[in-house]
Design a protein around this motif. Structure first.
Motif, mmCIF file in Angstrom:
data_model
loop_
_atom_site.group_PDB
_atom_site.id
_atom_site.type_symbol
_atom_site.label_atom_id
_atom_site.label_comp_id
_atom_site.label_asym_id
_atom_site.label_seq_id
_atom_site.Cartn_x
_atom_site.Cartn_y
_atom_site.Cartn_z
ATOM 1 N N ASN A 57 0.829 -1.204 0.000
ATOM 2 C CA ASN A 57 0.000 0.000 0.000
ATOM 3 C C ASN A 57 0.862 1.251 0.000
ATOM 4 N N GLY A 58 1.987 1.200 0.741
ATOM 5 C CA GLY A 58 2.911 2.330 0.773
ATOM 6 C C GLY A 58 3.621 2.540 -0.555
ATOM 7 N N CYS A 59 3.599 1.529 -1.422
ATOM 8 C CA CYS A 59 4.205 1.631 -2.759
ATOM 9 C C CYS A 59 3.146 1.825 -3.839
ATOM 10 N N GLY A 60 1.941 2.151 -3.407
ATOM 11 C CA GLY A 60 0.873 2.318 -4.391
ATOM 12 C C GLY A 60 0.442 1.006 -5.002
ATOM 13 N N ASN A 61 0.689 -0.105 -4.274
ATOM 14 C CA ASN A 61 0.374 -1.460 -4.766
ATOM 15 C C ASN A 61 0.994 -1.719 -6.135
ATOM 16 N N ASN A 62 2.208 -1.226 -6.293
ATOM 17 C CA ASN A 62 2.931 -1.356 -7.558
ATOM 18 C C ASN A 62 4.233 -2.110 -7.307
ATOM 19 N N LEU A 63 4.359 -3.295 -7.897
ATOM 20 C CA LEU A 63 5.557 -4.104 -7.681
ATOM 21 C C LEU A 63 6.804 -3.440 -8.262
ATOM 22 N N ASN A 64 6.629 -2.676 -9.320
ATOM 23 C CA ASN A 64 7.768 -1.975 -9.895
ATOM 24 C C ASN A 64 8.316 -0.947 -8.905
ATOM 25 N N ALA A 65 7.420 -0.259 -8.206
ATOM 26 C CA ALA A 65 7.846 0.693 -7.188
ATOM 27 C C ALA A 65 8.513 -0.025 -6.016
ATOM 28 N N LEU A 66 7.976 -1.177 -5.645
ATOM 29 C CA LEU A 66 8.591 -1.967 -4.575
ATOM 30 C C LEU A 66 10.010 -2.375 -4.960
ATOM 31 N N GLY A 67 10.185 -2.745 -6.221
ATOM 32 C CA GLY A 67 11.496 -3.187 -6.689
ATOM 33 C C GLY A 67 12.555 -2.093 -6.682
ATOM 34 N N LYS A 68 12.141 -0.839 -6.622
ATOM 35 C CA LYS A 68 13.091 0.270 -6.605
ATOM 36 C C LYS A 68 13.510 0.654 -5.185
#
Length: 230
Positions: A57-68
């Motif tokens: 949720n803190g990454c906007g539910n975006n795995l690409n953002a999590l990966g960064k």
């Protein structure tokens, strides 16, 4: 009245991420559930799944953002220490590398000659007979070779059911089989003819295509298909 949080091991078995993956496959799991398997446990206030839901949720539910995210940034989330952060970063890196990797090229075994050249190095020096099944997809590309049985100098016992089982488990649609003759003779024996016919009949019932049965010696081969006997 406050309700105590349930740990994952208190959930219904079908809802636990590991058990759910085993029973239903990875496609059935959410991103949070897959990541929960990686980190292994949550904290005193939330399960591993709830923890990863909060991080996603803190990454906007975006795995690409999590990966960064860096290890330091992940550790800023309550409940994430260096060990869990490293597991997440490592998984994301593997995902990136998989995207960059080329898919392995499967050999195309659509003829007796191609099958012979593929199997000859494996069989040319064998002192006893071995029977192999080559499991192929509809484009005649190899899924995997399977040694079905080993025998003696002049014969080998073959169970057709094992060949069919291996083919079905591998999702193969085409089968080619081969065995060697250590004697150097290319003449099929009566048992060779019988196993070929039994396998052909069984493949027809199971809607599998039996491409060929090849007898291999050191330097030559016999093909049931090429000889019009299949």
């Amino acid at each position: 009245m406050a309700i105590d949080k349930l740990n994952i091991n208190q959930w219904a078995e079908e809802d636990r991420p590991r058990e759910k993956l085993m029973a239903q496959g990875p496609d059935a799991l959410t991103n949070a559930e897959l990541l929960a398997i990686l980190i292994g446990s949550g904290n005193t206030k939330e399960s591993a799944v709830a923890l990863m839901q909060r991080i996603l949720n803190g990454c906007g539910n975006n795995l690409n953002a999590l990966g960064k995210m860096t290890i330091r940034e992940l550790c800023e989330f309550n409940g994430i220490g260096p060990a869990k952060a490293i597991s997440i970063v490592a998984a994301c890196e593997l995902g990136k590398r998989r995207q960059q990797a080329e898919a392995p090229q499967r050999p195309r075994l659509d003829s007796a000659t191609a099958i012979y050249h593929f199997m000859h190095p494996k069989m040319q020096d064998l002192p006893t007979e071995e029977f192999w099944a080559l499991l192929l997809n509809q484009n005649f590309q190899l899924i995997k070779p399977v040694r079905i049985s080993r025998g003696g100098i002049s014969e080998v016992t073959v169970d057709v059911r094992i060949i069919l089982k291996e083919a079905l488990l591998a999702n193969a649609t085409v089968i080619a089989v081969c065995h060697n003759h250590p004697s150097g003779s290319l003449k099929p024996s009566k048992p060779d003819d019988q196993i070929t016919q039994r396998l052909k009949n069984s493949c027809d019932i199971m809607r599998l295509h039996l491409l060929d049965h090849i007898i291999i010696t050191d330097g030559a081969y016999f093909s049931y298909h090429e000889k019009g006997r299949l």
